[in-house]
Design a protein around this motif. Structure first.
Motif, PDB file in Angstrom:
ATOM      1  N   GLU A 176      -5.307  -3.241   3.710  1.00 49.57           N
ATOM      2  CA  GLU A 176      -5.040  -3.829   2.289  1.00 49.57           C
ATOM      3  C   GLU A 176      -4.689  -5.693   3.185  1.00 49.57           C
ATOM      4  O   GLU A 176      -4.946  -6.455   1.666  1.00 49.57           O
ATOM      5  N   THR A 211       2.335  -3.833   2.180  1.00 50.93           N
ATOM      6  CA  THR A 211       2.669  -2.075   1.768  1.00 50.93           C
ATOM      7  C   THR A 211       3.177  -1.850   2.874  1.00 50.93           C
ATOM      8  O   THR A 211       2.070  -1.861   3.912  1.00 50.93           O
ATOM      9  N   VAL A 256      -8.195 -13.902  -0.269  1.00 52.02           N
ATOM     10  CA  VAL A 256      -8.582 -14.468  -0.931  1.00 52.02           C
ATOM     11  C   VAL A 256      -9.163 -15.966  -1.333  1.00 52.02           C
ATOM     12  O   VAL A 256      -9.970 -15.665  -1.914  1.00 52.02           O
ATOM     13  N   ALA A 284      -6.316  -8.356  -4.443  1.00 52.54           N
ATOM     14  CA  ALA A 284      -6.439  -9.733  -4.303  1.00 52.54           C
ATOM     15  C   ALA A 284      -6.555 -10.550  -6.363  1.00 52.54           C
ATOM     16  O   ALA A 284      -7.952  -9.480  -6.693  1.00 52.54           O
ATOM     17  N   ARG A 311       3.054 -10.018  -1.159  1.00 54.58           N
ATOM     18  CA  ARG A 311       3.500  -8.502  -1.403  1.00 54.58           C
ATOM     19  C   ARG A 311       3.021  -7.599   0.514  1.00 54.58           C
ATOM     20  O   ARG A 311       1.586  -8.277   0.115  1.00 54.58           O
ATOM     21  N   THR A 366      -1.527  -4.808  -5.343  1.00 54.89           N
ATOM     22  CA  THR A 366      -2.175  -5.665  -4.654  1.00 54.89           C
ATOM     23  C   THR A 366      -3.118  -5.599  -4.073  1.00 54.89           C
ATOM     24  O   THR A 366      -4.126  -6.642  -3.093  1.00 54.89           O
ATOM     25  N   ASN A 397      -7.538  -7.918   3.292  1.00 55.67           N
ATOM     26  CA  ASN A 397      -7.663  -7.621   2.032  1.00 55.67           C
ATOM     27  C   ASN A 397      -6.784  -8.821   0.813  1.00 55.67           C
ATOM     28  O   ASN A 397      -8.100 -10.079   1.231  1.00 55.67           O
ATOM     29  N   ARG A 398      -5.762  -8.748   1.032  1.00 53.23           N
ATOM     30  CA  ARG A 398      -4.966 -10.286   0.958  1.00 53.23           C
ATOM     31  C   ARG A 398      -5.797 -11.542   1.683  1.00 53.23           C
ATOM     32  O   ARG A 398      -5.103 -12.319   0.014  1.00 53.23           O
TER      33      ARG A 398
END
Lengths: 465, 285
Positions: free
Chosen positions: B253, B229, B260, A250, B227, A248, B256-257
């Motif tokens: 998480e 978690t 991007v 980036a 996605r 997961t 962080n995603r």
């Protein structure tokens, strides 16, 4: 006297070191002279083994004979009689394992270049005539088609030709399914797909985009709205992941996301708003055609190194030989018998590297399959900033979970009668990846065709009562 | 293509648009979202449904200008059209069975999405407390709307310029400690806020529902970009969510995603602002 050359007339291609920086088509297609020369290699066998290898049973020797005569219009008419999307299948079909695999000429030398000839004929027709079909007399019966990929387009085309009032419901904003979001421009120009969709419109097919069946509208409501039969060609959309650490982070994409950003959303083109991170080095995990597409896209998007990691050997790779060959020519680096075990963080939550292990293949088991096994202690680090998981897909549960009485197998694929493509719900038919799981464009087209025929039979019977 | 029938500027960075989308309005439920694309060159972005009117056949979205698309969207007016508008996507919010009292916590523009939650609960006869947090008085939105659908409504500001001073978590803890029993807390807002609301309720074992907003393309499970978690398992927010159990989500998480494309986003927005300035100058000359 047939042309006894053992080799196919070569098809011109863009230079590998030029094309790996652009999105224009790789293969340039035959000229009329090349096509006529290649056509003379066909022996016009009485028993026509090639036709049996074609999922939509194109009358191959017949159309090739017309090409040899230079009558390309007649050749097109023969092909389009059984194949709704010849310019698509001429480009993306795995001919080497279908029609061409059964060609008598392949016993000694190369088979007749059936795919290249099909492509030439379809392109010639589009460029020189491109007559749109006429809308047939309507029979007043409404049918619905869910999805607009190859299975659905074929099914809709056949039903429209019978006079049905066909509506296609597509979840995306553009019709074409995998032909527009998955297969890149350099293998299948989107203008060609659009031309096929335009032909459907000319046949009177109504296209409703932005319709997520199972959410916006469901199958039961279709029947309430007066649709008398439904074809489900919703594809196998859900991407699989490996379940390894760091997936997961980036910079890790599914091939679906990576390709959709580039192909459907046109991230490679100036003026389009969808972002895509430009990679320094990218690792593509998987050995299928989709992995080849993702790798070649990454190269074109400017990645210096693009690695394809596959846990078995080249022989076992499911991708077409031609795709692997093209990828190698373009500078894609293959790391066979290699498997990722962990994606490493660069310290800021982005991909810093990929930890991999080497694999070895066991001796063939009873089924002849060689299983990949980890070589203990072979761990190594691969410096990449992008990882694309191309491990296959599974069918989308949106429809099955909102349609009572629709039976599926363990993998979530819709169950159909293989002869009729009928599902467990009366009047509901299905085909393509939604039934088989990820497969080829041409198999989906064959299924769409079969379903259209049985839907026609079902509806005629229903209305004669 | 959908038509904008109402536009309301809620604060300098937050805009409300009501659009004609009868098919979506017919099905929409609190917690679900739509995906829109402005034009041929546009990107697809998800926005949670802020309100729906089944009779008028309209959907309301409320959004903050964060990148190019939301900036362009805010520039549209009544009568303008949005090229693509898809939904309702995701699963509707599910409250624990028999819930009698809930606390709806909204943060900033997240209040826009918290509002339909409060409205739905209120309509079902559940006692609703609302805690709505903002940075300062000038960006407070939906106060009257919240008051109309809640039993108690607390406005919090970071700087104390309106309502009570302090974070939403302070108020929430105060209420819980004062003996109020909540069957569920619904928290919608910036990721850090949802994270800390979840941390606040965890010791009390109060079911906490958060609405996530990850990066998406299709919204139907196809791209896997969304996605997250949850409880150690990979979930797709578009089909498994967007609501999840706040005690199970890996918020760090997600943060962080979601970052991007932040640099590209800021750059695009900046470029757009420059183009607009240029246009304005040309028009004046």
């Amino acid at each position: 006297m047939p042309n006894m050359s053992l080799k196919k007339v070569p098809m011109p291609e863009q230079d590998p070191n030029v094309r790996n920086h652009n999105f224009q088509e790789v293969s340039l297609g035959y000229t009329a002279e090349m096509a006529m020369e290649e056509a003379t290699r066909c022996l016009n066998c009485k028993h026509k083994p090639c036709v049996g290898g074609c999922p939509v049973n194109i009358r191959i020797p017949e159309f090739i004979a017309k090409v040899a005569e230079g009558d390309f219009k007649a050749a097109y008419e023969i092909i389009s009689d059984t194949n709704a999307l010849p310019s698509v299948s001429g480009r993306v079909c795995p001919q080497e394992s279908q029609c061409e695999a059964r060609c008598v000429r392949a016993i000694k030398g190369e088979p007749v270049a059936i795919g290249r000839l099909e492509r030439f004929v379809a392109d010639w027709y589009r460029e020189n005539i491109n007559a749109m079909p006429e809308k047939p007399q309507t029979n007043g019966i409404k049918v619905a088609v869910v999805g607009s990929g190859p299975a659905s387009l074929t099914c809709a085309s056949d039903l429209a030709k019978h006079g049905y009032e066909v509506t296609i419901f597509e979840a995306f904003h553009t019709a074409g399914g995998v032909l527009v979001y998955g297969i890149p421009e350099f293998r299948l120009p989107k203008a060609i797909v659009q031309n096929e969709v335009n032909k459907l419109s000319a046949l009177g097919v109504d296209l409703e985009t932005d319709m997520v069946i199972g959410k916006t509208f469901d199958i039961d409501e279709m029947f309430e709205e007066g649709y008398e039969a439904v074809f489900i060609g919703s594809g196998a959309g859900l991407p699989m992941f490996m379940g390894i650490e760091g997936e997961t982070l980036a910079g890790v994409y599914s091939a679906n996301e990576y390709l959709t950003r580039i192909n459907l959303m046109k991230a490679y083109r100036e003026g389009y708003d969808t972002p895509l991170k430009i990679s320094g080095s990218a690792a593509i995990i998987g050995g299928g055609n989709v992995a080849m597409d993702a790798a070649r896209c990454a190269k074109r998007m400017g990645a210096e190194h693009v690695y394809v990691l596959y846990r078995r050997d080249e022989e076992e790779m499911p991708a077409r030989k031609e795709e692997v060959h093209h990828a190698k020519e373009e500078g894609i680096e293959f790391m066979l018998l290699t498997n990722p075990v962990r994606v490493l963080d660069d310290g800021t939550g982005k991909v810093g590297a990929l930890e991999c292990v080497k694999m070895r293949l066991t001796a063939p088991d009873e089924s002849g399959r060689r299983a990949p096994k980890v070589v203990e202690g072979s761990n190594f680090k691969l410096d990449v900033d992008t990882v694309v998981m191309s491990l296959g897909t599974s069918p989308n549960p949106l429809i099955r979970s909102t349609t009572p009485g629709l039976e599926t197998n363990k993998k979530g694929c819709l169950q159909v009668d293989e002869e009729t493509m009928a599902t467990s719900r009366e009047g509901v038919y299905a085909g393509g990846d939604a039934v088989t799981g990820a497969a080829t464009v041409i198999l989906a087209m064959g299924a769409g065709k079969k379903a259209a025929a049985s839907m026609h039979e079902y509806l005629m019977k229903k209305h004669s009562k | 293509m959908v038509k904008i029938v109402r536009k309301q500027v809620l604060n300098p960075s937050v805009t409300l648009l009501e659009v004609e989308a009868p098919l979506i309005a017919k099905k929409a439920r609190a917690g679900q979202f739509i995906i829109l694309r402005l034009d041929e060159q546009g990107e697809r972005i998800p926005l949670t449904i802020a309100d729906y009117d089944r009779e008028k056949g309209t959907i309301t979205i409320i959004f903050q200008k964060v990148g190019l698309t939301t900036q362009l969207l805010a520039d549209l007016n009544e009568g303008d059209h949005i090229q693509d508008f898809v939904g309702p996507l995701g699963l509707p919010t599910e409250l624990p069975e028999g819930a009698k009292r809930v606390c709806v916590v909204g943060g900033g523009v997240g209040c826009a999405i918290a509002y339909p939650q409060a409205k739905t609960c209120h309509a079902e006869g559940i006692e609703v407390d609302v805690i709505a947090g903002f940075r300062s008085k000038d960006i407070v939105i939906l106060e009257d709307e919240f008051k109309a659908v809640s039993d108690h409504c607390y406005i919090m500001t970071d700087d104390g310029s309106y309502g009570e001073q302090g974070f939403v978590t302070v108020k929430l803890k105060e209420l819980i400690d004062s003996g109020v029993h909540y069957d569920a807390v619904i928290a919608i807002g910036p990721i850090p806020m949802m994270k800390f609301v979840s941390k606040t309720t965890e010791p009390y074992h109060i079911k906490t529902i958060v609405s996530l907003n990850p990066i998406m393309i299709d919204g139907t499970g196809m791209c896997g970009g969304c996605r997250v978690t949850v409880g150690g398992k990979m979930k797709f927010a578009c089909v498994d969510g967007p609501d999840f159990d706040g005690h199970e989500v890996d918020f760090d998480e997600l943060m962080n995603r979601n970052a991007v494309y932040r640099a590209q986003e800021a750059e695009e927005k900046e470029r757009h602002a420059c183009r607009m300035d240029q246009l304005a100058k040309e028009m004046i000359q």
